[in-house]
Enzyme design. Structure first.
Site, short mmCIF file in Angstrom:
data_model
loop_
_atom_site.label_atom_id
_atom_site.label_comp_id
_atom_site.label_asym_id
_atom_site.label_seq_id
_atom_site.Cartn_x
_atom_site.Cartn_y
_atom_site.Cartn_z
N PRO A 85 0.45 -0.86 0.26
CA PRO A 85 0.53 -0.08 0.10
C PRO A 85 0.93 1.35 -0.05
CG PRO A 85 -0.01 -1.31 2.32
CD PRO A 85 0.28 -1.75 1.23
N GLU A 112 1.73 -8.35 8.96
CA GLU A 112 1.58 -6.35 8.91
C GLU A 112 2.70 -5.87 8.35
OE1 GLU A 112 1.47 -3.87 10.84
OE2 GLU A 112 -0.19 -5.22 12.55
N ARG A 150 -4.21 -7.16 -20.92
CA ARG A 150 -4.95 -6.55 -21.76
C ARG A 150 -4.10 -6.02 -23.00
NH1 ARG A 150 -9.90 -6.42 -21.02
NH2 ARG A 150 -9.92 -4.65 -22.46
N ASP A 165 -10.44 1.32 -24.65
CA ASP A 165 -10.99 1.03 -23.09
C ASP A 165 -10.82 2.65 -22.41
OD1 ASP A 165 -11.50 -0.90 -22.65
OD2 ASP A 165 -10.23 -2.02 -22.05
C1 LIG Z 1 -2.04 -5.84 5.98
S1 LIG Z 1 -1.01 -4.98 4.50
C2 LIG Z 1 0.08 -4.59 5.41
C3 LIG Z 1 -0.06 -3.29 5.84
C4 LIG Z 1 0.95 -1.65 6.44
N1 LIG Z 1 0.80 -2.83 7.88
C5 LIG Z 1 0.86 -0.64 5.94
O1 LIG Z 1 0.73 -0.81 6.36
O2 LIG Z 1 2.11 -0.62 4.97
C6 LIG Z 1 -0.06 -6.78 4.31
C7 LIG Z 1 0.12 -6.67 2.53
O3 LIG Z 1 -0.84 -6.75 1.80
C8 LIG Z 1 -0.21 -6.28 0.61
N2 LIG Z 1 -1.46 -4.56 0.34
C9 LIG Z 1 -2.36 -4.38 1.20
N3 LIG Z 1 -2.68 -3.60 0.88
C10 LIG Z 1 -2.28 -3.17 -0.61
C11 LIG Z 1 -2.43 -2.64 -1.94
N4 LIG Z 1 -3.40 -1.37 -1.18
N5 LIG Z 1 -1.55 -2.26 -2.89
C12 LIG Z 1 -0.87 -3.27 -2.65
N6 LIG Z 1 -0.26 -4.49 -1.98
C13 LIG Z 1 -1.41 -4.04 -0.60
C14 LIG Z 1 0.88 -5.93 0.80
O4 LIG Z 1 1.86 -7.07 -0.24
C15 LIG Z 1 1.13 -6.20 2.26
O5 LIG Z 1 3.11 -6.33 2.83
#
Ligand SMILES: C[S@@+](CC[C@H](N)C(=O)[O-])C[C@H]1O[C@@H](n2cnc3c(N)ncnc32)[C@H](O)[C@@H]1O
Length: 246
Positions: A85, A112, A150, A165
């Site tokens: 994220p 996490e 795509r 698109d």
């Molecule tokens: C619960 S999340 C960890 C979030 C982290 N503690 C933070 O707040 O940045 C667990 C995993 O989900 C994936 N993930 C969660 N949200 C994502 C997003 N918006 N885009 C891409 N990967 C995501 C990532 O691989 C991350 O390591």
């Protein structure tokens, strides 16, 4: 194109990689997708992939060594992407850029997140699918694979449908209609049944500009508009001003 994915839940990908466009693209040899269980890159008897965080508090953190082994084993020559994220937000431009690569390695975190040294040692970049937090990187990886596919020649039967698109040139797509001609009193626009291809083209161009102006006006500043589209935009804006809505 080849895409390798590393996850602790490979079973999540089974229907995804065998169904619809992606399944057919794999069968046709256009896309090669291999999903690897991170636990196969552990070396201990219990196949441990997580541990408590240094500093205490919070949930479990994914340990670095299995990721590093997996990335070296499956990611040679590939662009290595950590789904996160905190990454660069995914856009159409980014998708097209990645679609030009020969090989990608997608790393899907859980808990996490992954030990920071994974990002520093084996990820070329981090990509996010939006400003919200999911429980794992598997859905983001599927979003990325589907969007990229795509743009892989031959995956979408009609290349013109990808060209039209939303976001392709900074415009949203025009509305689409199919049978029946009337649904609960709402009729298909007459022009689409006229057989007049030039008129249909003009209607679609105008409606694409209208949809973008109404739903995502922020896109227009960066849109790559043709002369006709700029004319439509000016006339739609003039209409809005005339109606006192702008
Ligand atoms: C619960 S999340 C960890 C979030 C982290 N503690 C933070 O707040 O940045 C667990 C995993 O989900 C994936 N993930 C969660 N949200 C994502 C997003 N918006 N885009 C891409 N990967 C995501 C990532 O691989 C991350 O390591």
């Amino acid at each position: 194109m080849r895409i390798d994915v590393v996850t602790i839940f490979p079973e999540l990908f089974a229907p995804f990689v065998t169904t619809s466009l992606i399944g057919r693209a794999r069968d046709a040899g256009l896309l090669e997708i291999e999903v690897h269980d991170l636990r196969n890159s552990t070396v201990d008897r219990h196949r441990v992939v997580d541990d408590e965080p240094y500093g205490g508090g919070g949930g479990m953190v994914m340990i670095a060594p299995p990721w590093i082994r997996a990335a070296r084993e499956h990611g040679a020559g590939a662009r290595r992407i950590l789904m996160s994220p905190q990454g660069t937000p995914l856009t159409d431009a980014k998708v097209r850029e990645l679609a030009r690569e020969d090989a990608l390695l997608l790393l899907c975190g859980r808990y996490e997140g992954v030990d920071e040294r994974v990002r520093r040692l084996v990820a070329d970049e981090e990509i996010s699918v939006g400003d919200y937090v999911l429980s794992g990187g598997e859905l983001p990886a599927m979003v990325l694979v589907e969007a990229i596919s795509r743009y892989v020649p031959g995956v979408v039967g009609l290349p013109s449908s990808v060209e039209q698109d939303s976001f392709r040139r900074g415009l949203l797509d025009h509305p689409h209609y199919t049978r029946p001609a009337v649904v609960e009193g709402l009729e298909v626009p007459e022009v689409l049944r006229s057989g007049d291809h030039a008129a249909i083209e003009a209607w679609r161009r105008r409606e694409a500009v209208r949809a973008t102006l109404e739903k995502r006006p922020d896109l227009l500043a960066r849109a790559d508009l043709t002369r006709d589209e700029r004319t439509e935009l000016a006339s739609l804006r003039a209409c809005k001003v005339g109606q006192g809505t702008e």
